[in-house]
Design a protein around this motif. Structure first.
Motif, PDB file in Angstrom:
ATOM      1  N   ASN A 168       0.858  -1.181   0.000  1.00 23.20           N
ATOM      2  CA  ASN A 168       0.000   0.000   0.000  1.00 23.20           C
ATOM      3  C   ASN A 168       0.896   1.234   0.000  1.00 23.20           C
ATOM      4  N   LEU A 169       0.295   2.399  -0.131  1.00 19.14           N
ATOM      5  CA  LEU A 169       1.097   3.613  -0.272  1.00 19.14           C
ATOM      6  C   LEU A 169       1.737   4.047   1.033  1.00 19.14           C
ATOM      7  N   ALA A 170       1.359   3.415   2.145  1.00 17.37           N
ATOM      8  CA  ALA A 170       2.030   3.695   3.415  1.00 17.37           C
ATOM      9  C   ALA A 170       3.208   2.749   3.643  1.00 17.37           C
ATOM     10  N   ASN A 171       3.459   1.867   2.677  1.00 16.84           N
ATOM     11  CA  ASN A 171       4.545   0.883   2.779  1.00 16.84           C
ATOM     12  C   ASN A 171       4.435   0.050   4.065  1.00 16.84           C
ATOM     13  N   TRP A 210      -3.631 -10.688   4.117  1.00 15.38           N
ATOM     14  CA  TRP A 210      -4.055 -11.503   5.247  1.00 15.38           C
ATOM     15  C   TRP A 210      -3.203 -12.762   5.371  1.00 15.38           C
ATOM     16  N   HIS A 211      -3.127 -13.538   4.290  1.00 15.87           N
ATOM     17  CA  HIS A 211      -2.327 -14.760   4.330  1.00 15.87           C
ATOM     18  C   HIS A 211      -0.851 -14.469   4.086  1.00 15.87           C
ATOM     19  N   GLY A 212      -0.562 -13.412   3.336  1.00 11.49           N
ATOM     20  CA  GLY A 212       0.837 -13.040   3.139  1.00 11.49           C
ATOM     21  C   GLY A 212       1.521 -12.700   4.440  1.00 11.49           C
ATOM     22  N   CYS A 213       0.778 -12.075   5.357  1.00 11.11           N
ATOM     23  CA  CYS A 213       1.316 -11.725   6.669  1.00 11.11           C
ATOM     24  C   CYS A 213       1.690 -12.991   7.447  1.00 11.11           C
ATOM     25  N   THR A 240      -1.474  -8.788  11.159  1.00 14.97           N
ATOM     26  CA  THR A 240      -2.551  -8.413  10.241  1.00 14.97           C
ATOM     27  C   THR A 240      -3.327  -7.212  10.753  1.00 14.97           C
ATOM     28  N   ALA A 241      -3.394  -7.047  12.071  1.00 10.37           N
ATOM     29  CA  ALA A 241      -4.117  -5.897  12.623  1.00 10.37           C
ATOM     30  C   ALA A 241      -3.466  -4.584  12.222  1.00 10.37           C
ATOM     31  N   ASP A 242      -2.155  -4.621  11.980  1.00 16.20           N
ATOM     32  CA  ASP A 242      -1.452  -3.413  11.544  1.00 16.20           C
ATOM     33  C   ASP A 242      -1.642  -3.151  10.061  1.00 16.20           C
ATOM     34  N   LEU A 243      -2.050  -4.182   9.314  1.00 12.00           N
ATOM     35  CA  LEU A 243      -2.178  -4.048   7.870  1.00 12.00           C
ATOM     36  C   LEU A 243      -3.580  -3.680   7.429  1.00 12.00           C
ATOM     37  N   ILE A 244      -4.582  -4.255   8.108  1.00 11.90           N
ATOM     38  CA  ILE A 244      -5.966  -4.069   7.669  1.00 11.90           C
ATOM     39  C   ILE A 244      -6.798  -3.588   8.838  1.00 11.90           C
TER      40      ILE A 244
END
Length: 833
Positions: free
Chosen positions: A38-41, A394-397, A409-413
């Protein structure tokens, strides 16, 4: 120095007119991606993985202005290089556009740089490298720093599977295998695209599992699980552990008529996959084999299905036909409208950093918009929906955590659990509806005595005895039919863990293996993972096999297979499979030990034949494994089943030193071992395969070209060194992965050479065409470097003439202008025009 009154005509930029003095290009975001970002890296970055940098910006004026972008890469204040965007020139719009290469400059990094912390500083210009024709030159710059984390290497051990295409287990049909000589490299790289690992090696140079007498007919329902037995034995015998990055996979030939694309045992297990060839014509980045392999390996490290293939007929995702669903997968972008991220222009997009492996003109971009059309739409690789499957956060994490890279995942989504339909659980049937038990409710045939044993096992004297080995047992359970089987295995290695063998931490589970001695006394107990399987493709109504023939939907009463490793403890005489309903199956062979002759070895021209005889005094069926070693640990040479002779290709066995074969024969519990006389097999030549670039690749001069090879030598414990050369330019570099940037214009035969410790060499080659560069000249790049290092000297003084000062010599500036004139003309007309 005042360049405010200077005007310069740059042909090819705006139809031969003077660059406008009222443009306003602005860089707004800088994205560092390895396939998903994402754009926030926010998606963590992994060291030594192919990486791209993308820039996003706006054109704040009405005119569409062609711009060019440059990126300075540095570490600890030292500039590594200044890169020109591979897709110059760029046409910025008045809004953010992420789905088009035409509106976002991208740069491919040298893989050698991708470690530690990198600093990036970028600039975008429109004709005038001094930014003298830009209204607000300060917003033409953007910078960021990112860190790359070291990951645990992943090693995929690939075994060819011996399959009878249309016969029976007696081998009456045509035998098909998929060996290391067949196309596996592109499937391996397509898998690497979807796994966020830094280093991922693939080893297909292993013996074929099975033989003509015990080959499996994959056109028969239920046969898809048979390879698990052989793969589990090979895993255990070779000491591979998925917790240490070792994954085991069987290669199924596309010619075999399988009802499934792939199959996995689940956590801690193994998998096989059909080695489909080619890429989708709609999704040039999508390899069906790669997505199936990536998904099956994902199951083996703990991933369940993403509920994406929604079946409106029953209101449930189609993945239920193939195994477990991940109940935590966020419905905010999941079921039934799956994409690779929540719908957000600044959210997670996919970017095919490795696009050169398919020799496509430019990388593909995968949107998080489920309404996007091919090739921009993608679905999670852990689901069944759609042809184009890609990595999602989700699964990549979870995969990042598996390779030792911290990810939450909580930090990503950000999921809004308070909004209806967002992040809610799936229907109860998704969880399987399997009853669980605990010691408080246990009512099985061993009563409360078993529960009393488990919590206090460490106090039992026998619990501290070191077991002689680890035994692999196999079975199946059909909950709907109320039936089960339990088959014997082999003690394939010494126990690595010498601590208590009794499981003190048994989780609530509907199935247990109970270990008994000759008097029926309980020696220990172990859980059975009832959901230890899943598949890689659907069998819904209307499904067809590889030949296009209709197949029946997956039957709900089909048995679940499992494999478990149990301690072969002293006094073990019987293994019992139990549930709350009582005894389901028993493994209780007679007391007699199998009688085996010493294996005889006969050398052939390119193979060795090992034969023996074996009988059981009680008439019990026998299972066997053949191992080989020169020094060190035993390795799997063959899994012949009940056969008493096998022929093995030399290539899969280490030679050049005295070695011996070891035969293991078991009736399920009692086992006999026999070792052959010493024999010396020929020293194998090393193997090398060029993974990228593919033959016929075309790249402009000055742009990075990744050279990647897989190399192995069965005699050496370390990977042989790869040396790269060009028939035009000579030496390029050394290593399994090398980034070439200075190849001269023309046709190159790129050669990868490996040499083993005994001096034997092997080579592979591809042909690559390097076309004339259409990029900026060296003088222009020097001017850009000066601009990036100093920046604008002061805010622009807009008095109608575009007054702007910057530290550049007149000679260098004029040279830069000339370079940009030629550059834009070439970019517009193309090479050779």
């Amino acid at each position: 120095m005042d360049f405010g009154a200077t005007t310069t005509t740059i042909s090819g930029l705006t139809g031969g007119t003077t660059p406008p003095s009222d443009i306003d290009l602005e860089l707004t975001h800088i994205e560092v991606t390895q396939g998903l970002q994402n754009l926030a890296n926010d998606f963590p970055l992994v060291a030594q993985r192919p990486t791209a940098v993308r820039l996003f910006g706006l054109n704040n004026t009405e005119s569409q202005t062609l711009g060019s972008a440059f990126l300075e890469v540095s570490r600890d204040g030292e500039v590594l290089d200044i890169l020109e965007a591979e897709n110059n020139p760029i046409s910025f719009a008045d809004r953010l556009i992420r789905s088009s290469n035409d509106a976002a400059p991208y740069f491919i990094l040298d893989t050698d740089w991708v470690t530690g912390t990198l600093d990036f500083r970028a600039v975008v210009i429109a004709g005038d490298p001094t930014l003298g024709n830009d209204l607000t030159p300060l917003n033409n710059f953007i910078e960021t720093s990112v860190s790359f984390q070291q990951a645990v290497p992943v090693n995929v051990h690939m075994f060819p599977l011996y399959i009878t295409e249309d016969g029976t287990s007696g081998g009456t049909g045509e035998v098909v295998t998929h060996t290391a000589s067949d196309g596996w490299v592109q499937q391996a790289l397509a898998t690497y695209r979807l796994w966020p690992a830094g280093q991922m090696s693939f080893d297909p140079f292993n013996p074929v599992l099975g033989d003509a007498d015990s080959g499996w007919d994959f056109a028969t329902e239920g046969a898809e699980v048979y390879p698990w037995v052989e793969l589990d034995l090979a895993r255990q015998a070779n000491g591979w552990d998925e917790d240490e990055g070792d994954l085991v996979m069987g290669m199924l030939s596309p010619q075999a008529q399988s009802l499934w694309g792939g199959f996995a045992q689940g956590v801690g297990g193994n998998t096989w996959s059909t080695m489909y060839e080619g890429f989708s014509w709609q999704w040039p980045w999508h390899s069906n084999a790669g997505s199936v392999i990536a998904q099956e390996l994902g199951h083996n490290v703990g991933l369940s299905h993403a509920p994406c293939d929604w079946n409106p007929g029953d209101g449930l995702p189609g993945e239920l036909h193939g195994g477990a669903i991940d109940p935590s997968f966020p419905q905010s972008y999941g079921w039934p409208n799956c994409s690779i991220g929540p719908l957000d222009e600044e959210g997670f997009y996919g970017f095919d950093v490795m696009y050169v492996i398919t020799n496509t003109a430019e990388p593909s971009i995968m949107s998080n918009d489920p309404a996007a059309t091919p090739p921009f739409n993608a679905t999670p690789f852990m689901g069944y929906a759609g042809t184009g499957r890609w990595l999602e956060p989700w699964h990549g994490c979870t995969l990042l955590n598996y390779v030792g890279v911290d990810c939450d995942t909580a930090d990503l989504i950000d999921i809004d659990f308070d909004t209806p339909g967002q992040g809610q659980g799936l229907p109860p049937v998704v969880h399987g509806g399997v009853p669980v038990w605990s010691c408080d409710s246990w009512g099985g045939p061993f009563g409360e005595d078993l529960c009393d044993l488990l919590p206090g096992a460490s106090d039992d004297p026998i619990a501290n005895e070191t077991a002689p080995g680890e035994m692999v047992v196999f079975g199946s359970i059909n909950g709907s039919a109320g039936t089960a089987t339990l088959d014997g295995g082999l003690v394939v290695r010494e126990r690595r863990d010498t601590s208590s063998w009794i499981d003190n931490t048994i989780d609530p589970d509907p199935l247990l293996l109970i270990l008994l001695d000759a008097d029926g006394e309980v020696l220990g107990a172990q859980n059975v993972e009832v959901a230890k399987w899943t598949s890689g493709s659907t069998r819904d109504e209307g499904s067809t096999d590889q030949a296009g023939a209709a197949i029946e939907p997956y039957p709900t009463t089909s048995p679940t297979r499992f494999t478990e490793t149990i301690p072969a403890v002293p006094g073990l005489r019987e293994v019992v499979l139990v549930s709350q309903d009582g005894v389901l199956a028993r493994l209780a062979p007679g007391p007699g030990r199998p009688e085996v002759t010493i294996p005889e070895v006969e050398m052939g021209e390119d193979s060795v034949t090992v034969s023996w005889s074996a009988v059981d005094p009680d008439g019990d069926p026998l299972r066997s494994m053949l191992q080989y070693r020169t020094t060190g640990e035993w390795m799997t040479a063959a899994t012949p089943g009940a056969t008493t002779a096998v022929t093995i290709d030399f290539r899969g066995l280490p030679g050049g030193a005295p070695g011996e074969f070891r035969l293991l024969v078991s009736d399920g519990i009692n086992q006999t071992t026999a070792v052959s006389a010493s024999i010396e097999l020929p020293d194998n030549r090393p193997e090398v395969v060029i993974a990228s670039p593919i033959d016929g690749t075309t790249r402009p001069a000055g742009q990075f070209l990744e050279l990647r090879a897989f190399a192995v030598d069965v005699e050496d414990s370390t990977e042989p060194l790869v040396t790269w050369t060009s028939d035009r330019d000579g030496a390029i570099g050394e290593g399994a992965v090398v980034t070439a940037k200075t190849l001269s214009v023309g046709r190159h035969t790129i050669v990868a050479t490996v040499t083993d410790q005994s001096g034997q060499t092997e080579m592979a080659h591809v042909v690559v065409d390097i076309t004339p560069s259409v990029g900026a000249t060296a003088e222009t790049m020097a001017a850009i470097g000066e601009l990036l290092s100093t920046g604008p000297a002061a805010p622009a003084d807009r008095d109608g003439f575009g007054r702007f000062g910057i530290v550049l010599s007149v000679a260098l500036l004029l040279t830069a202008f000339a370079g940009l004139m030629a550059y834009f003309r070439a970019r517009r007309l193309g090479p050779g025009s």
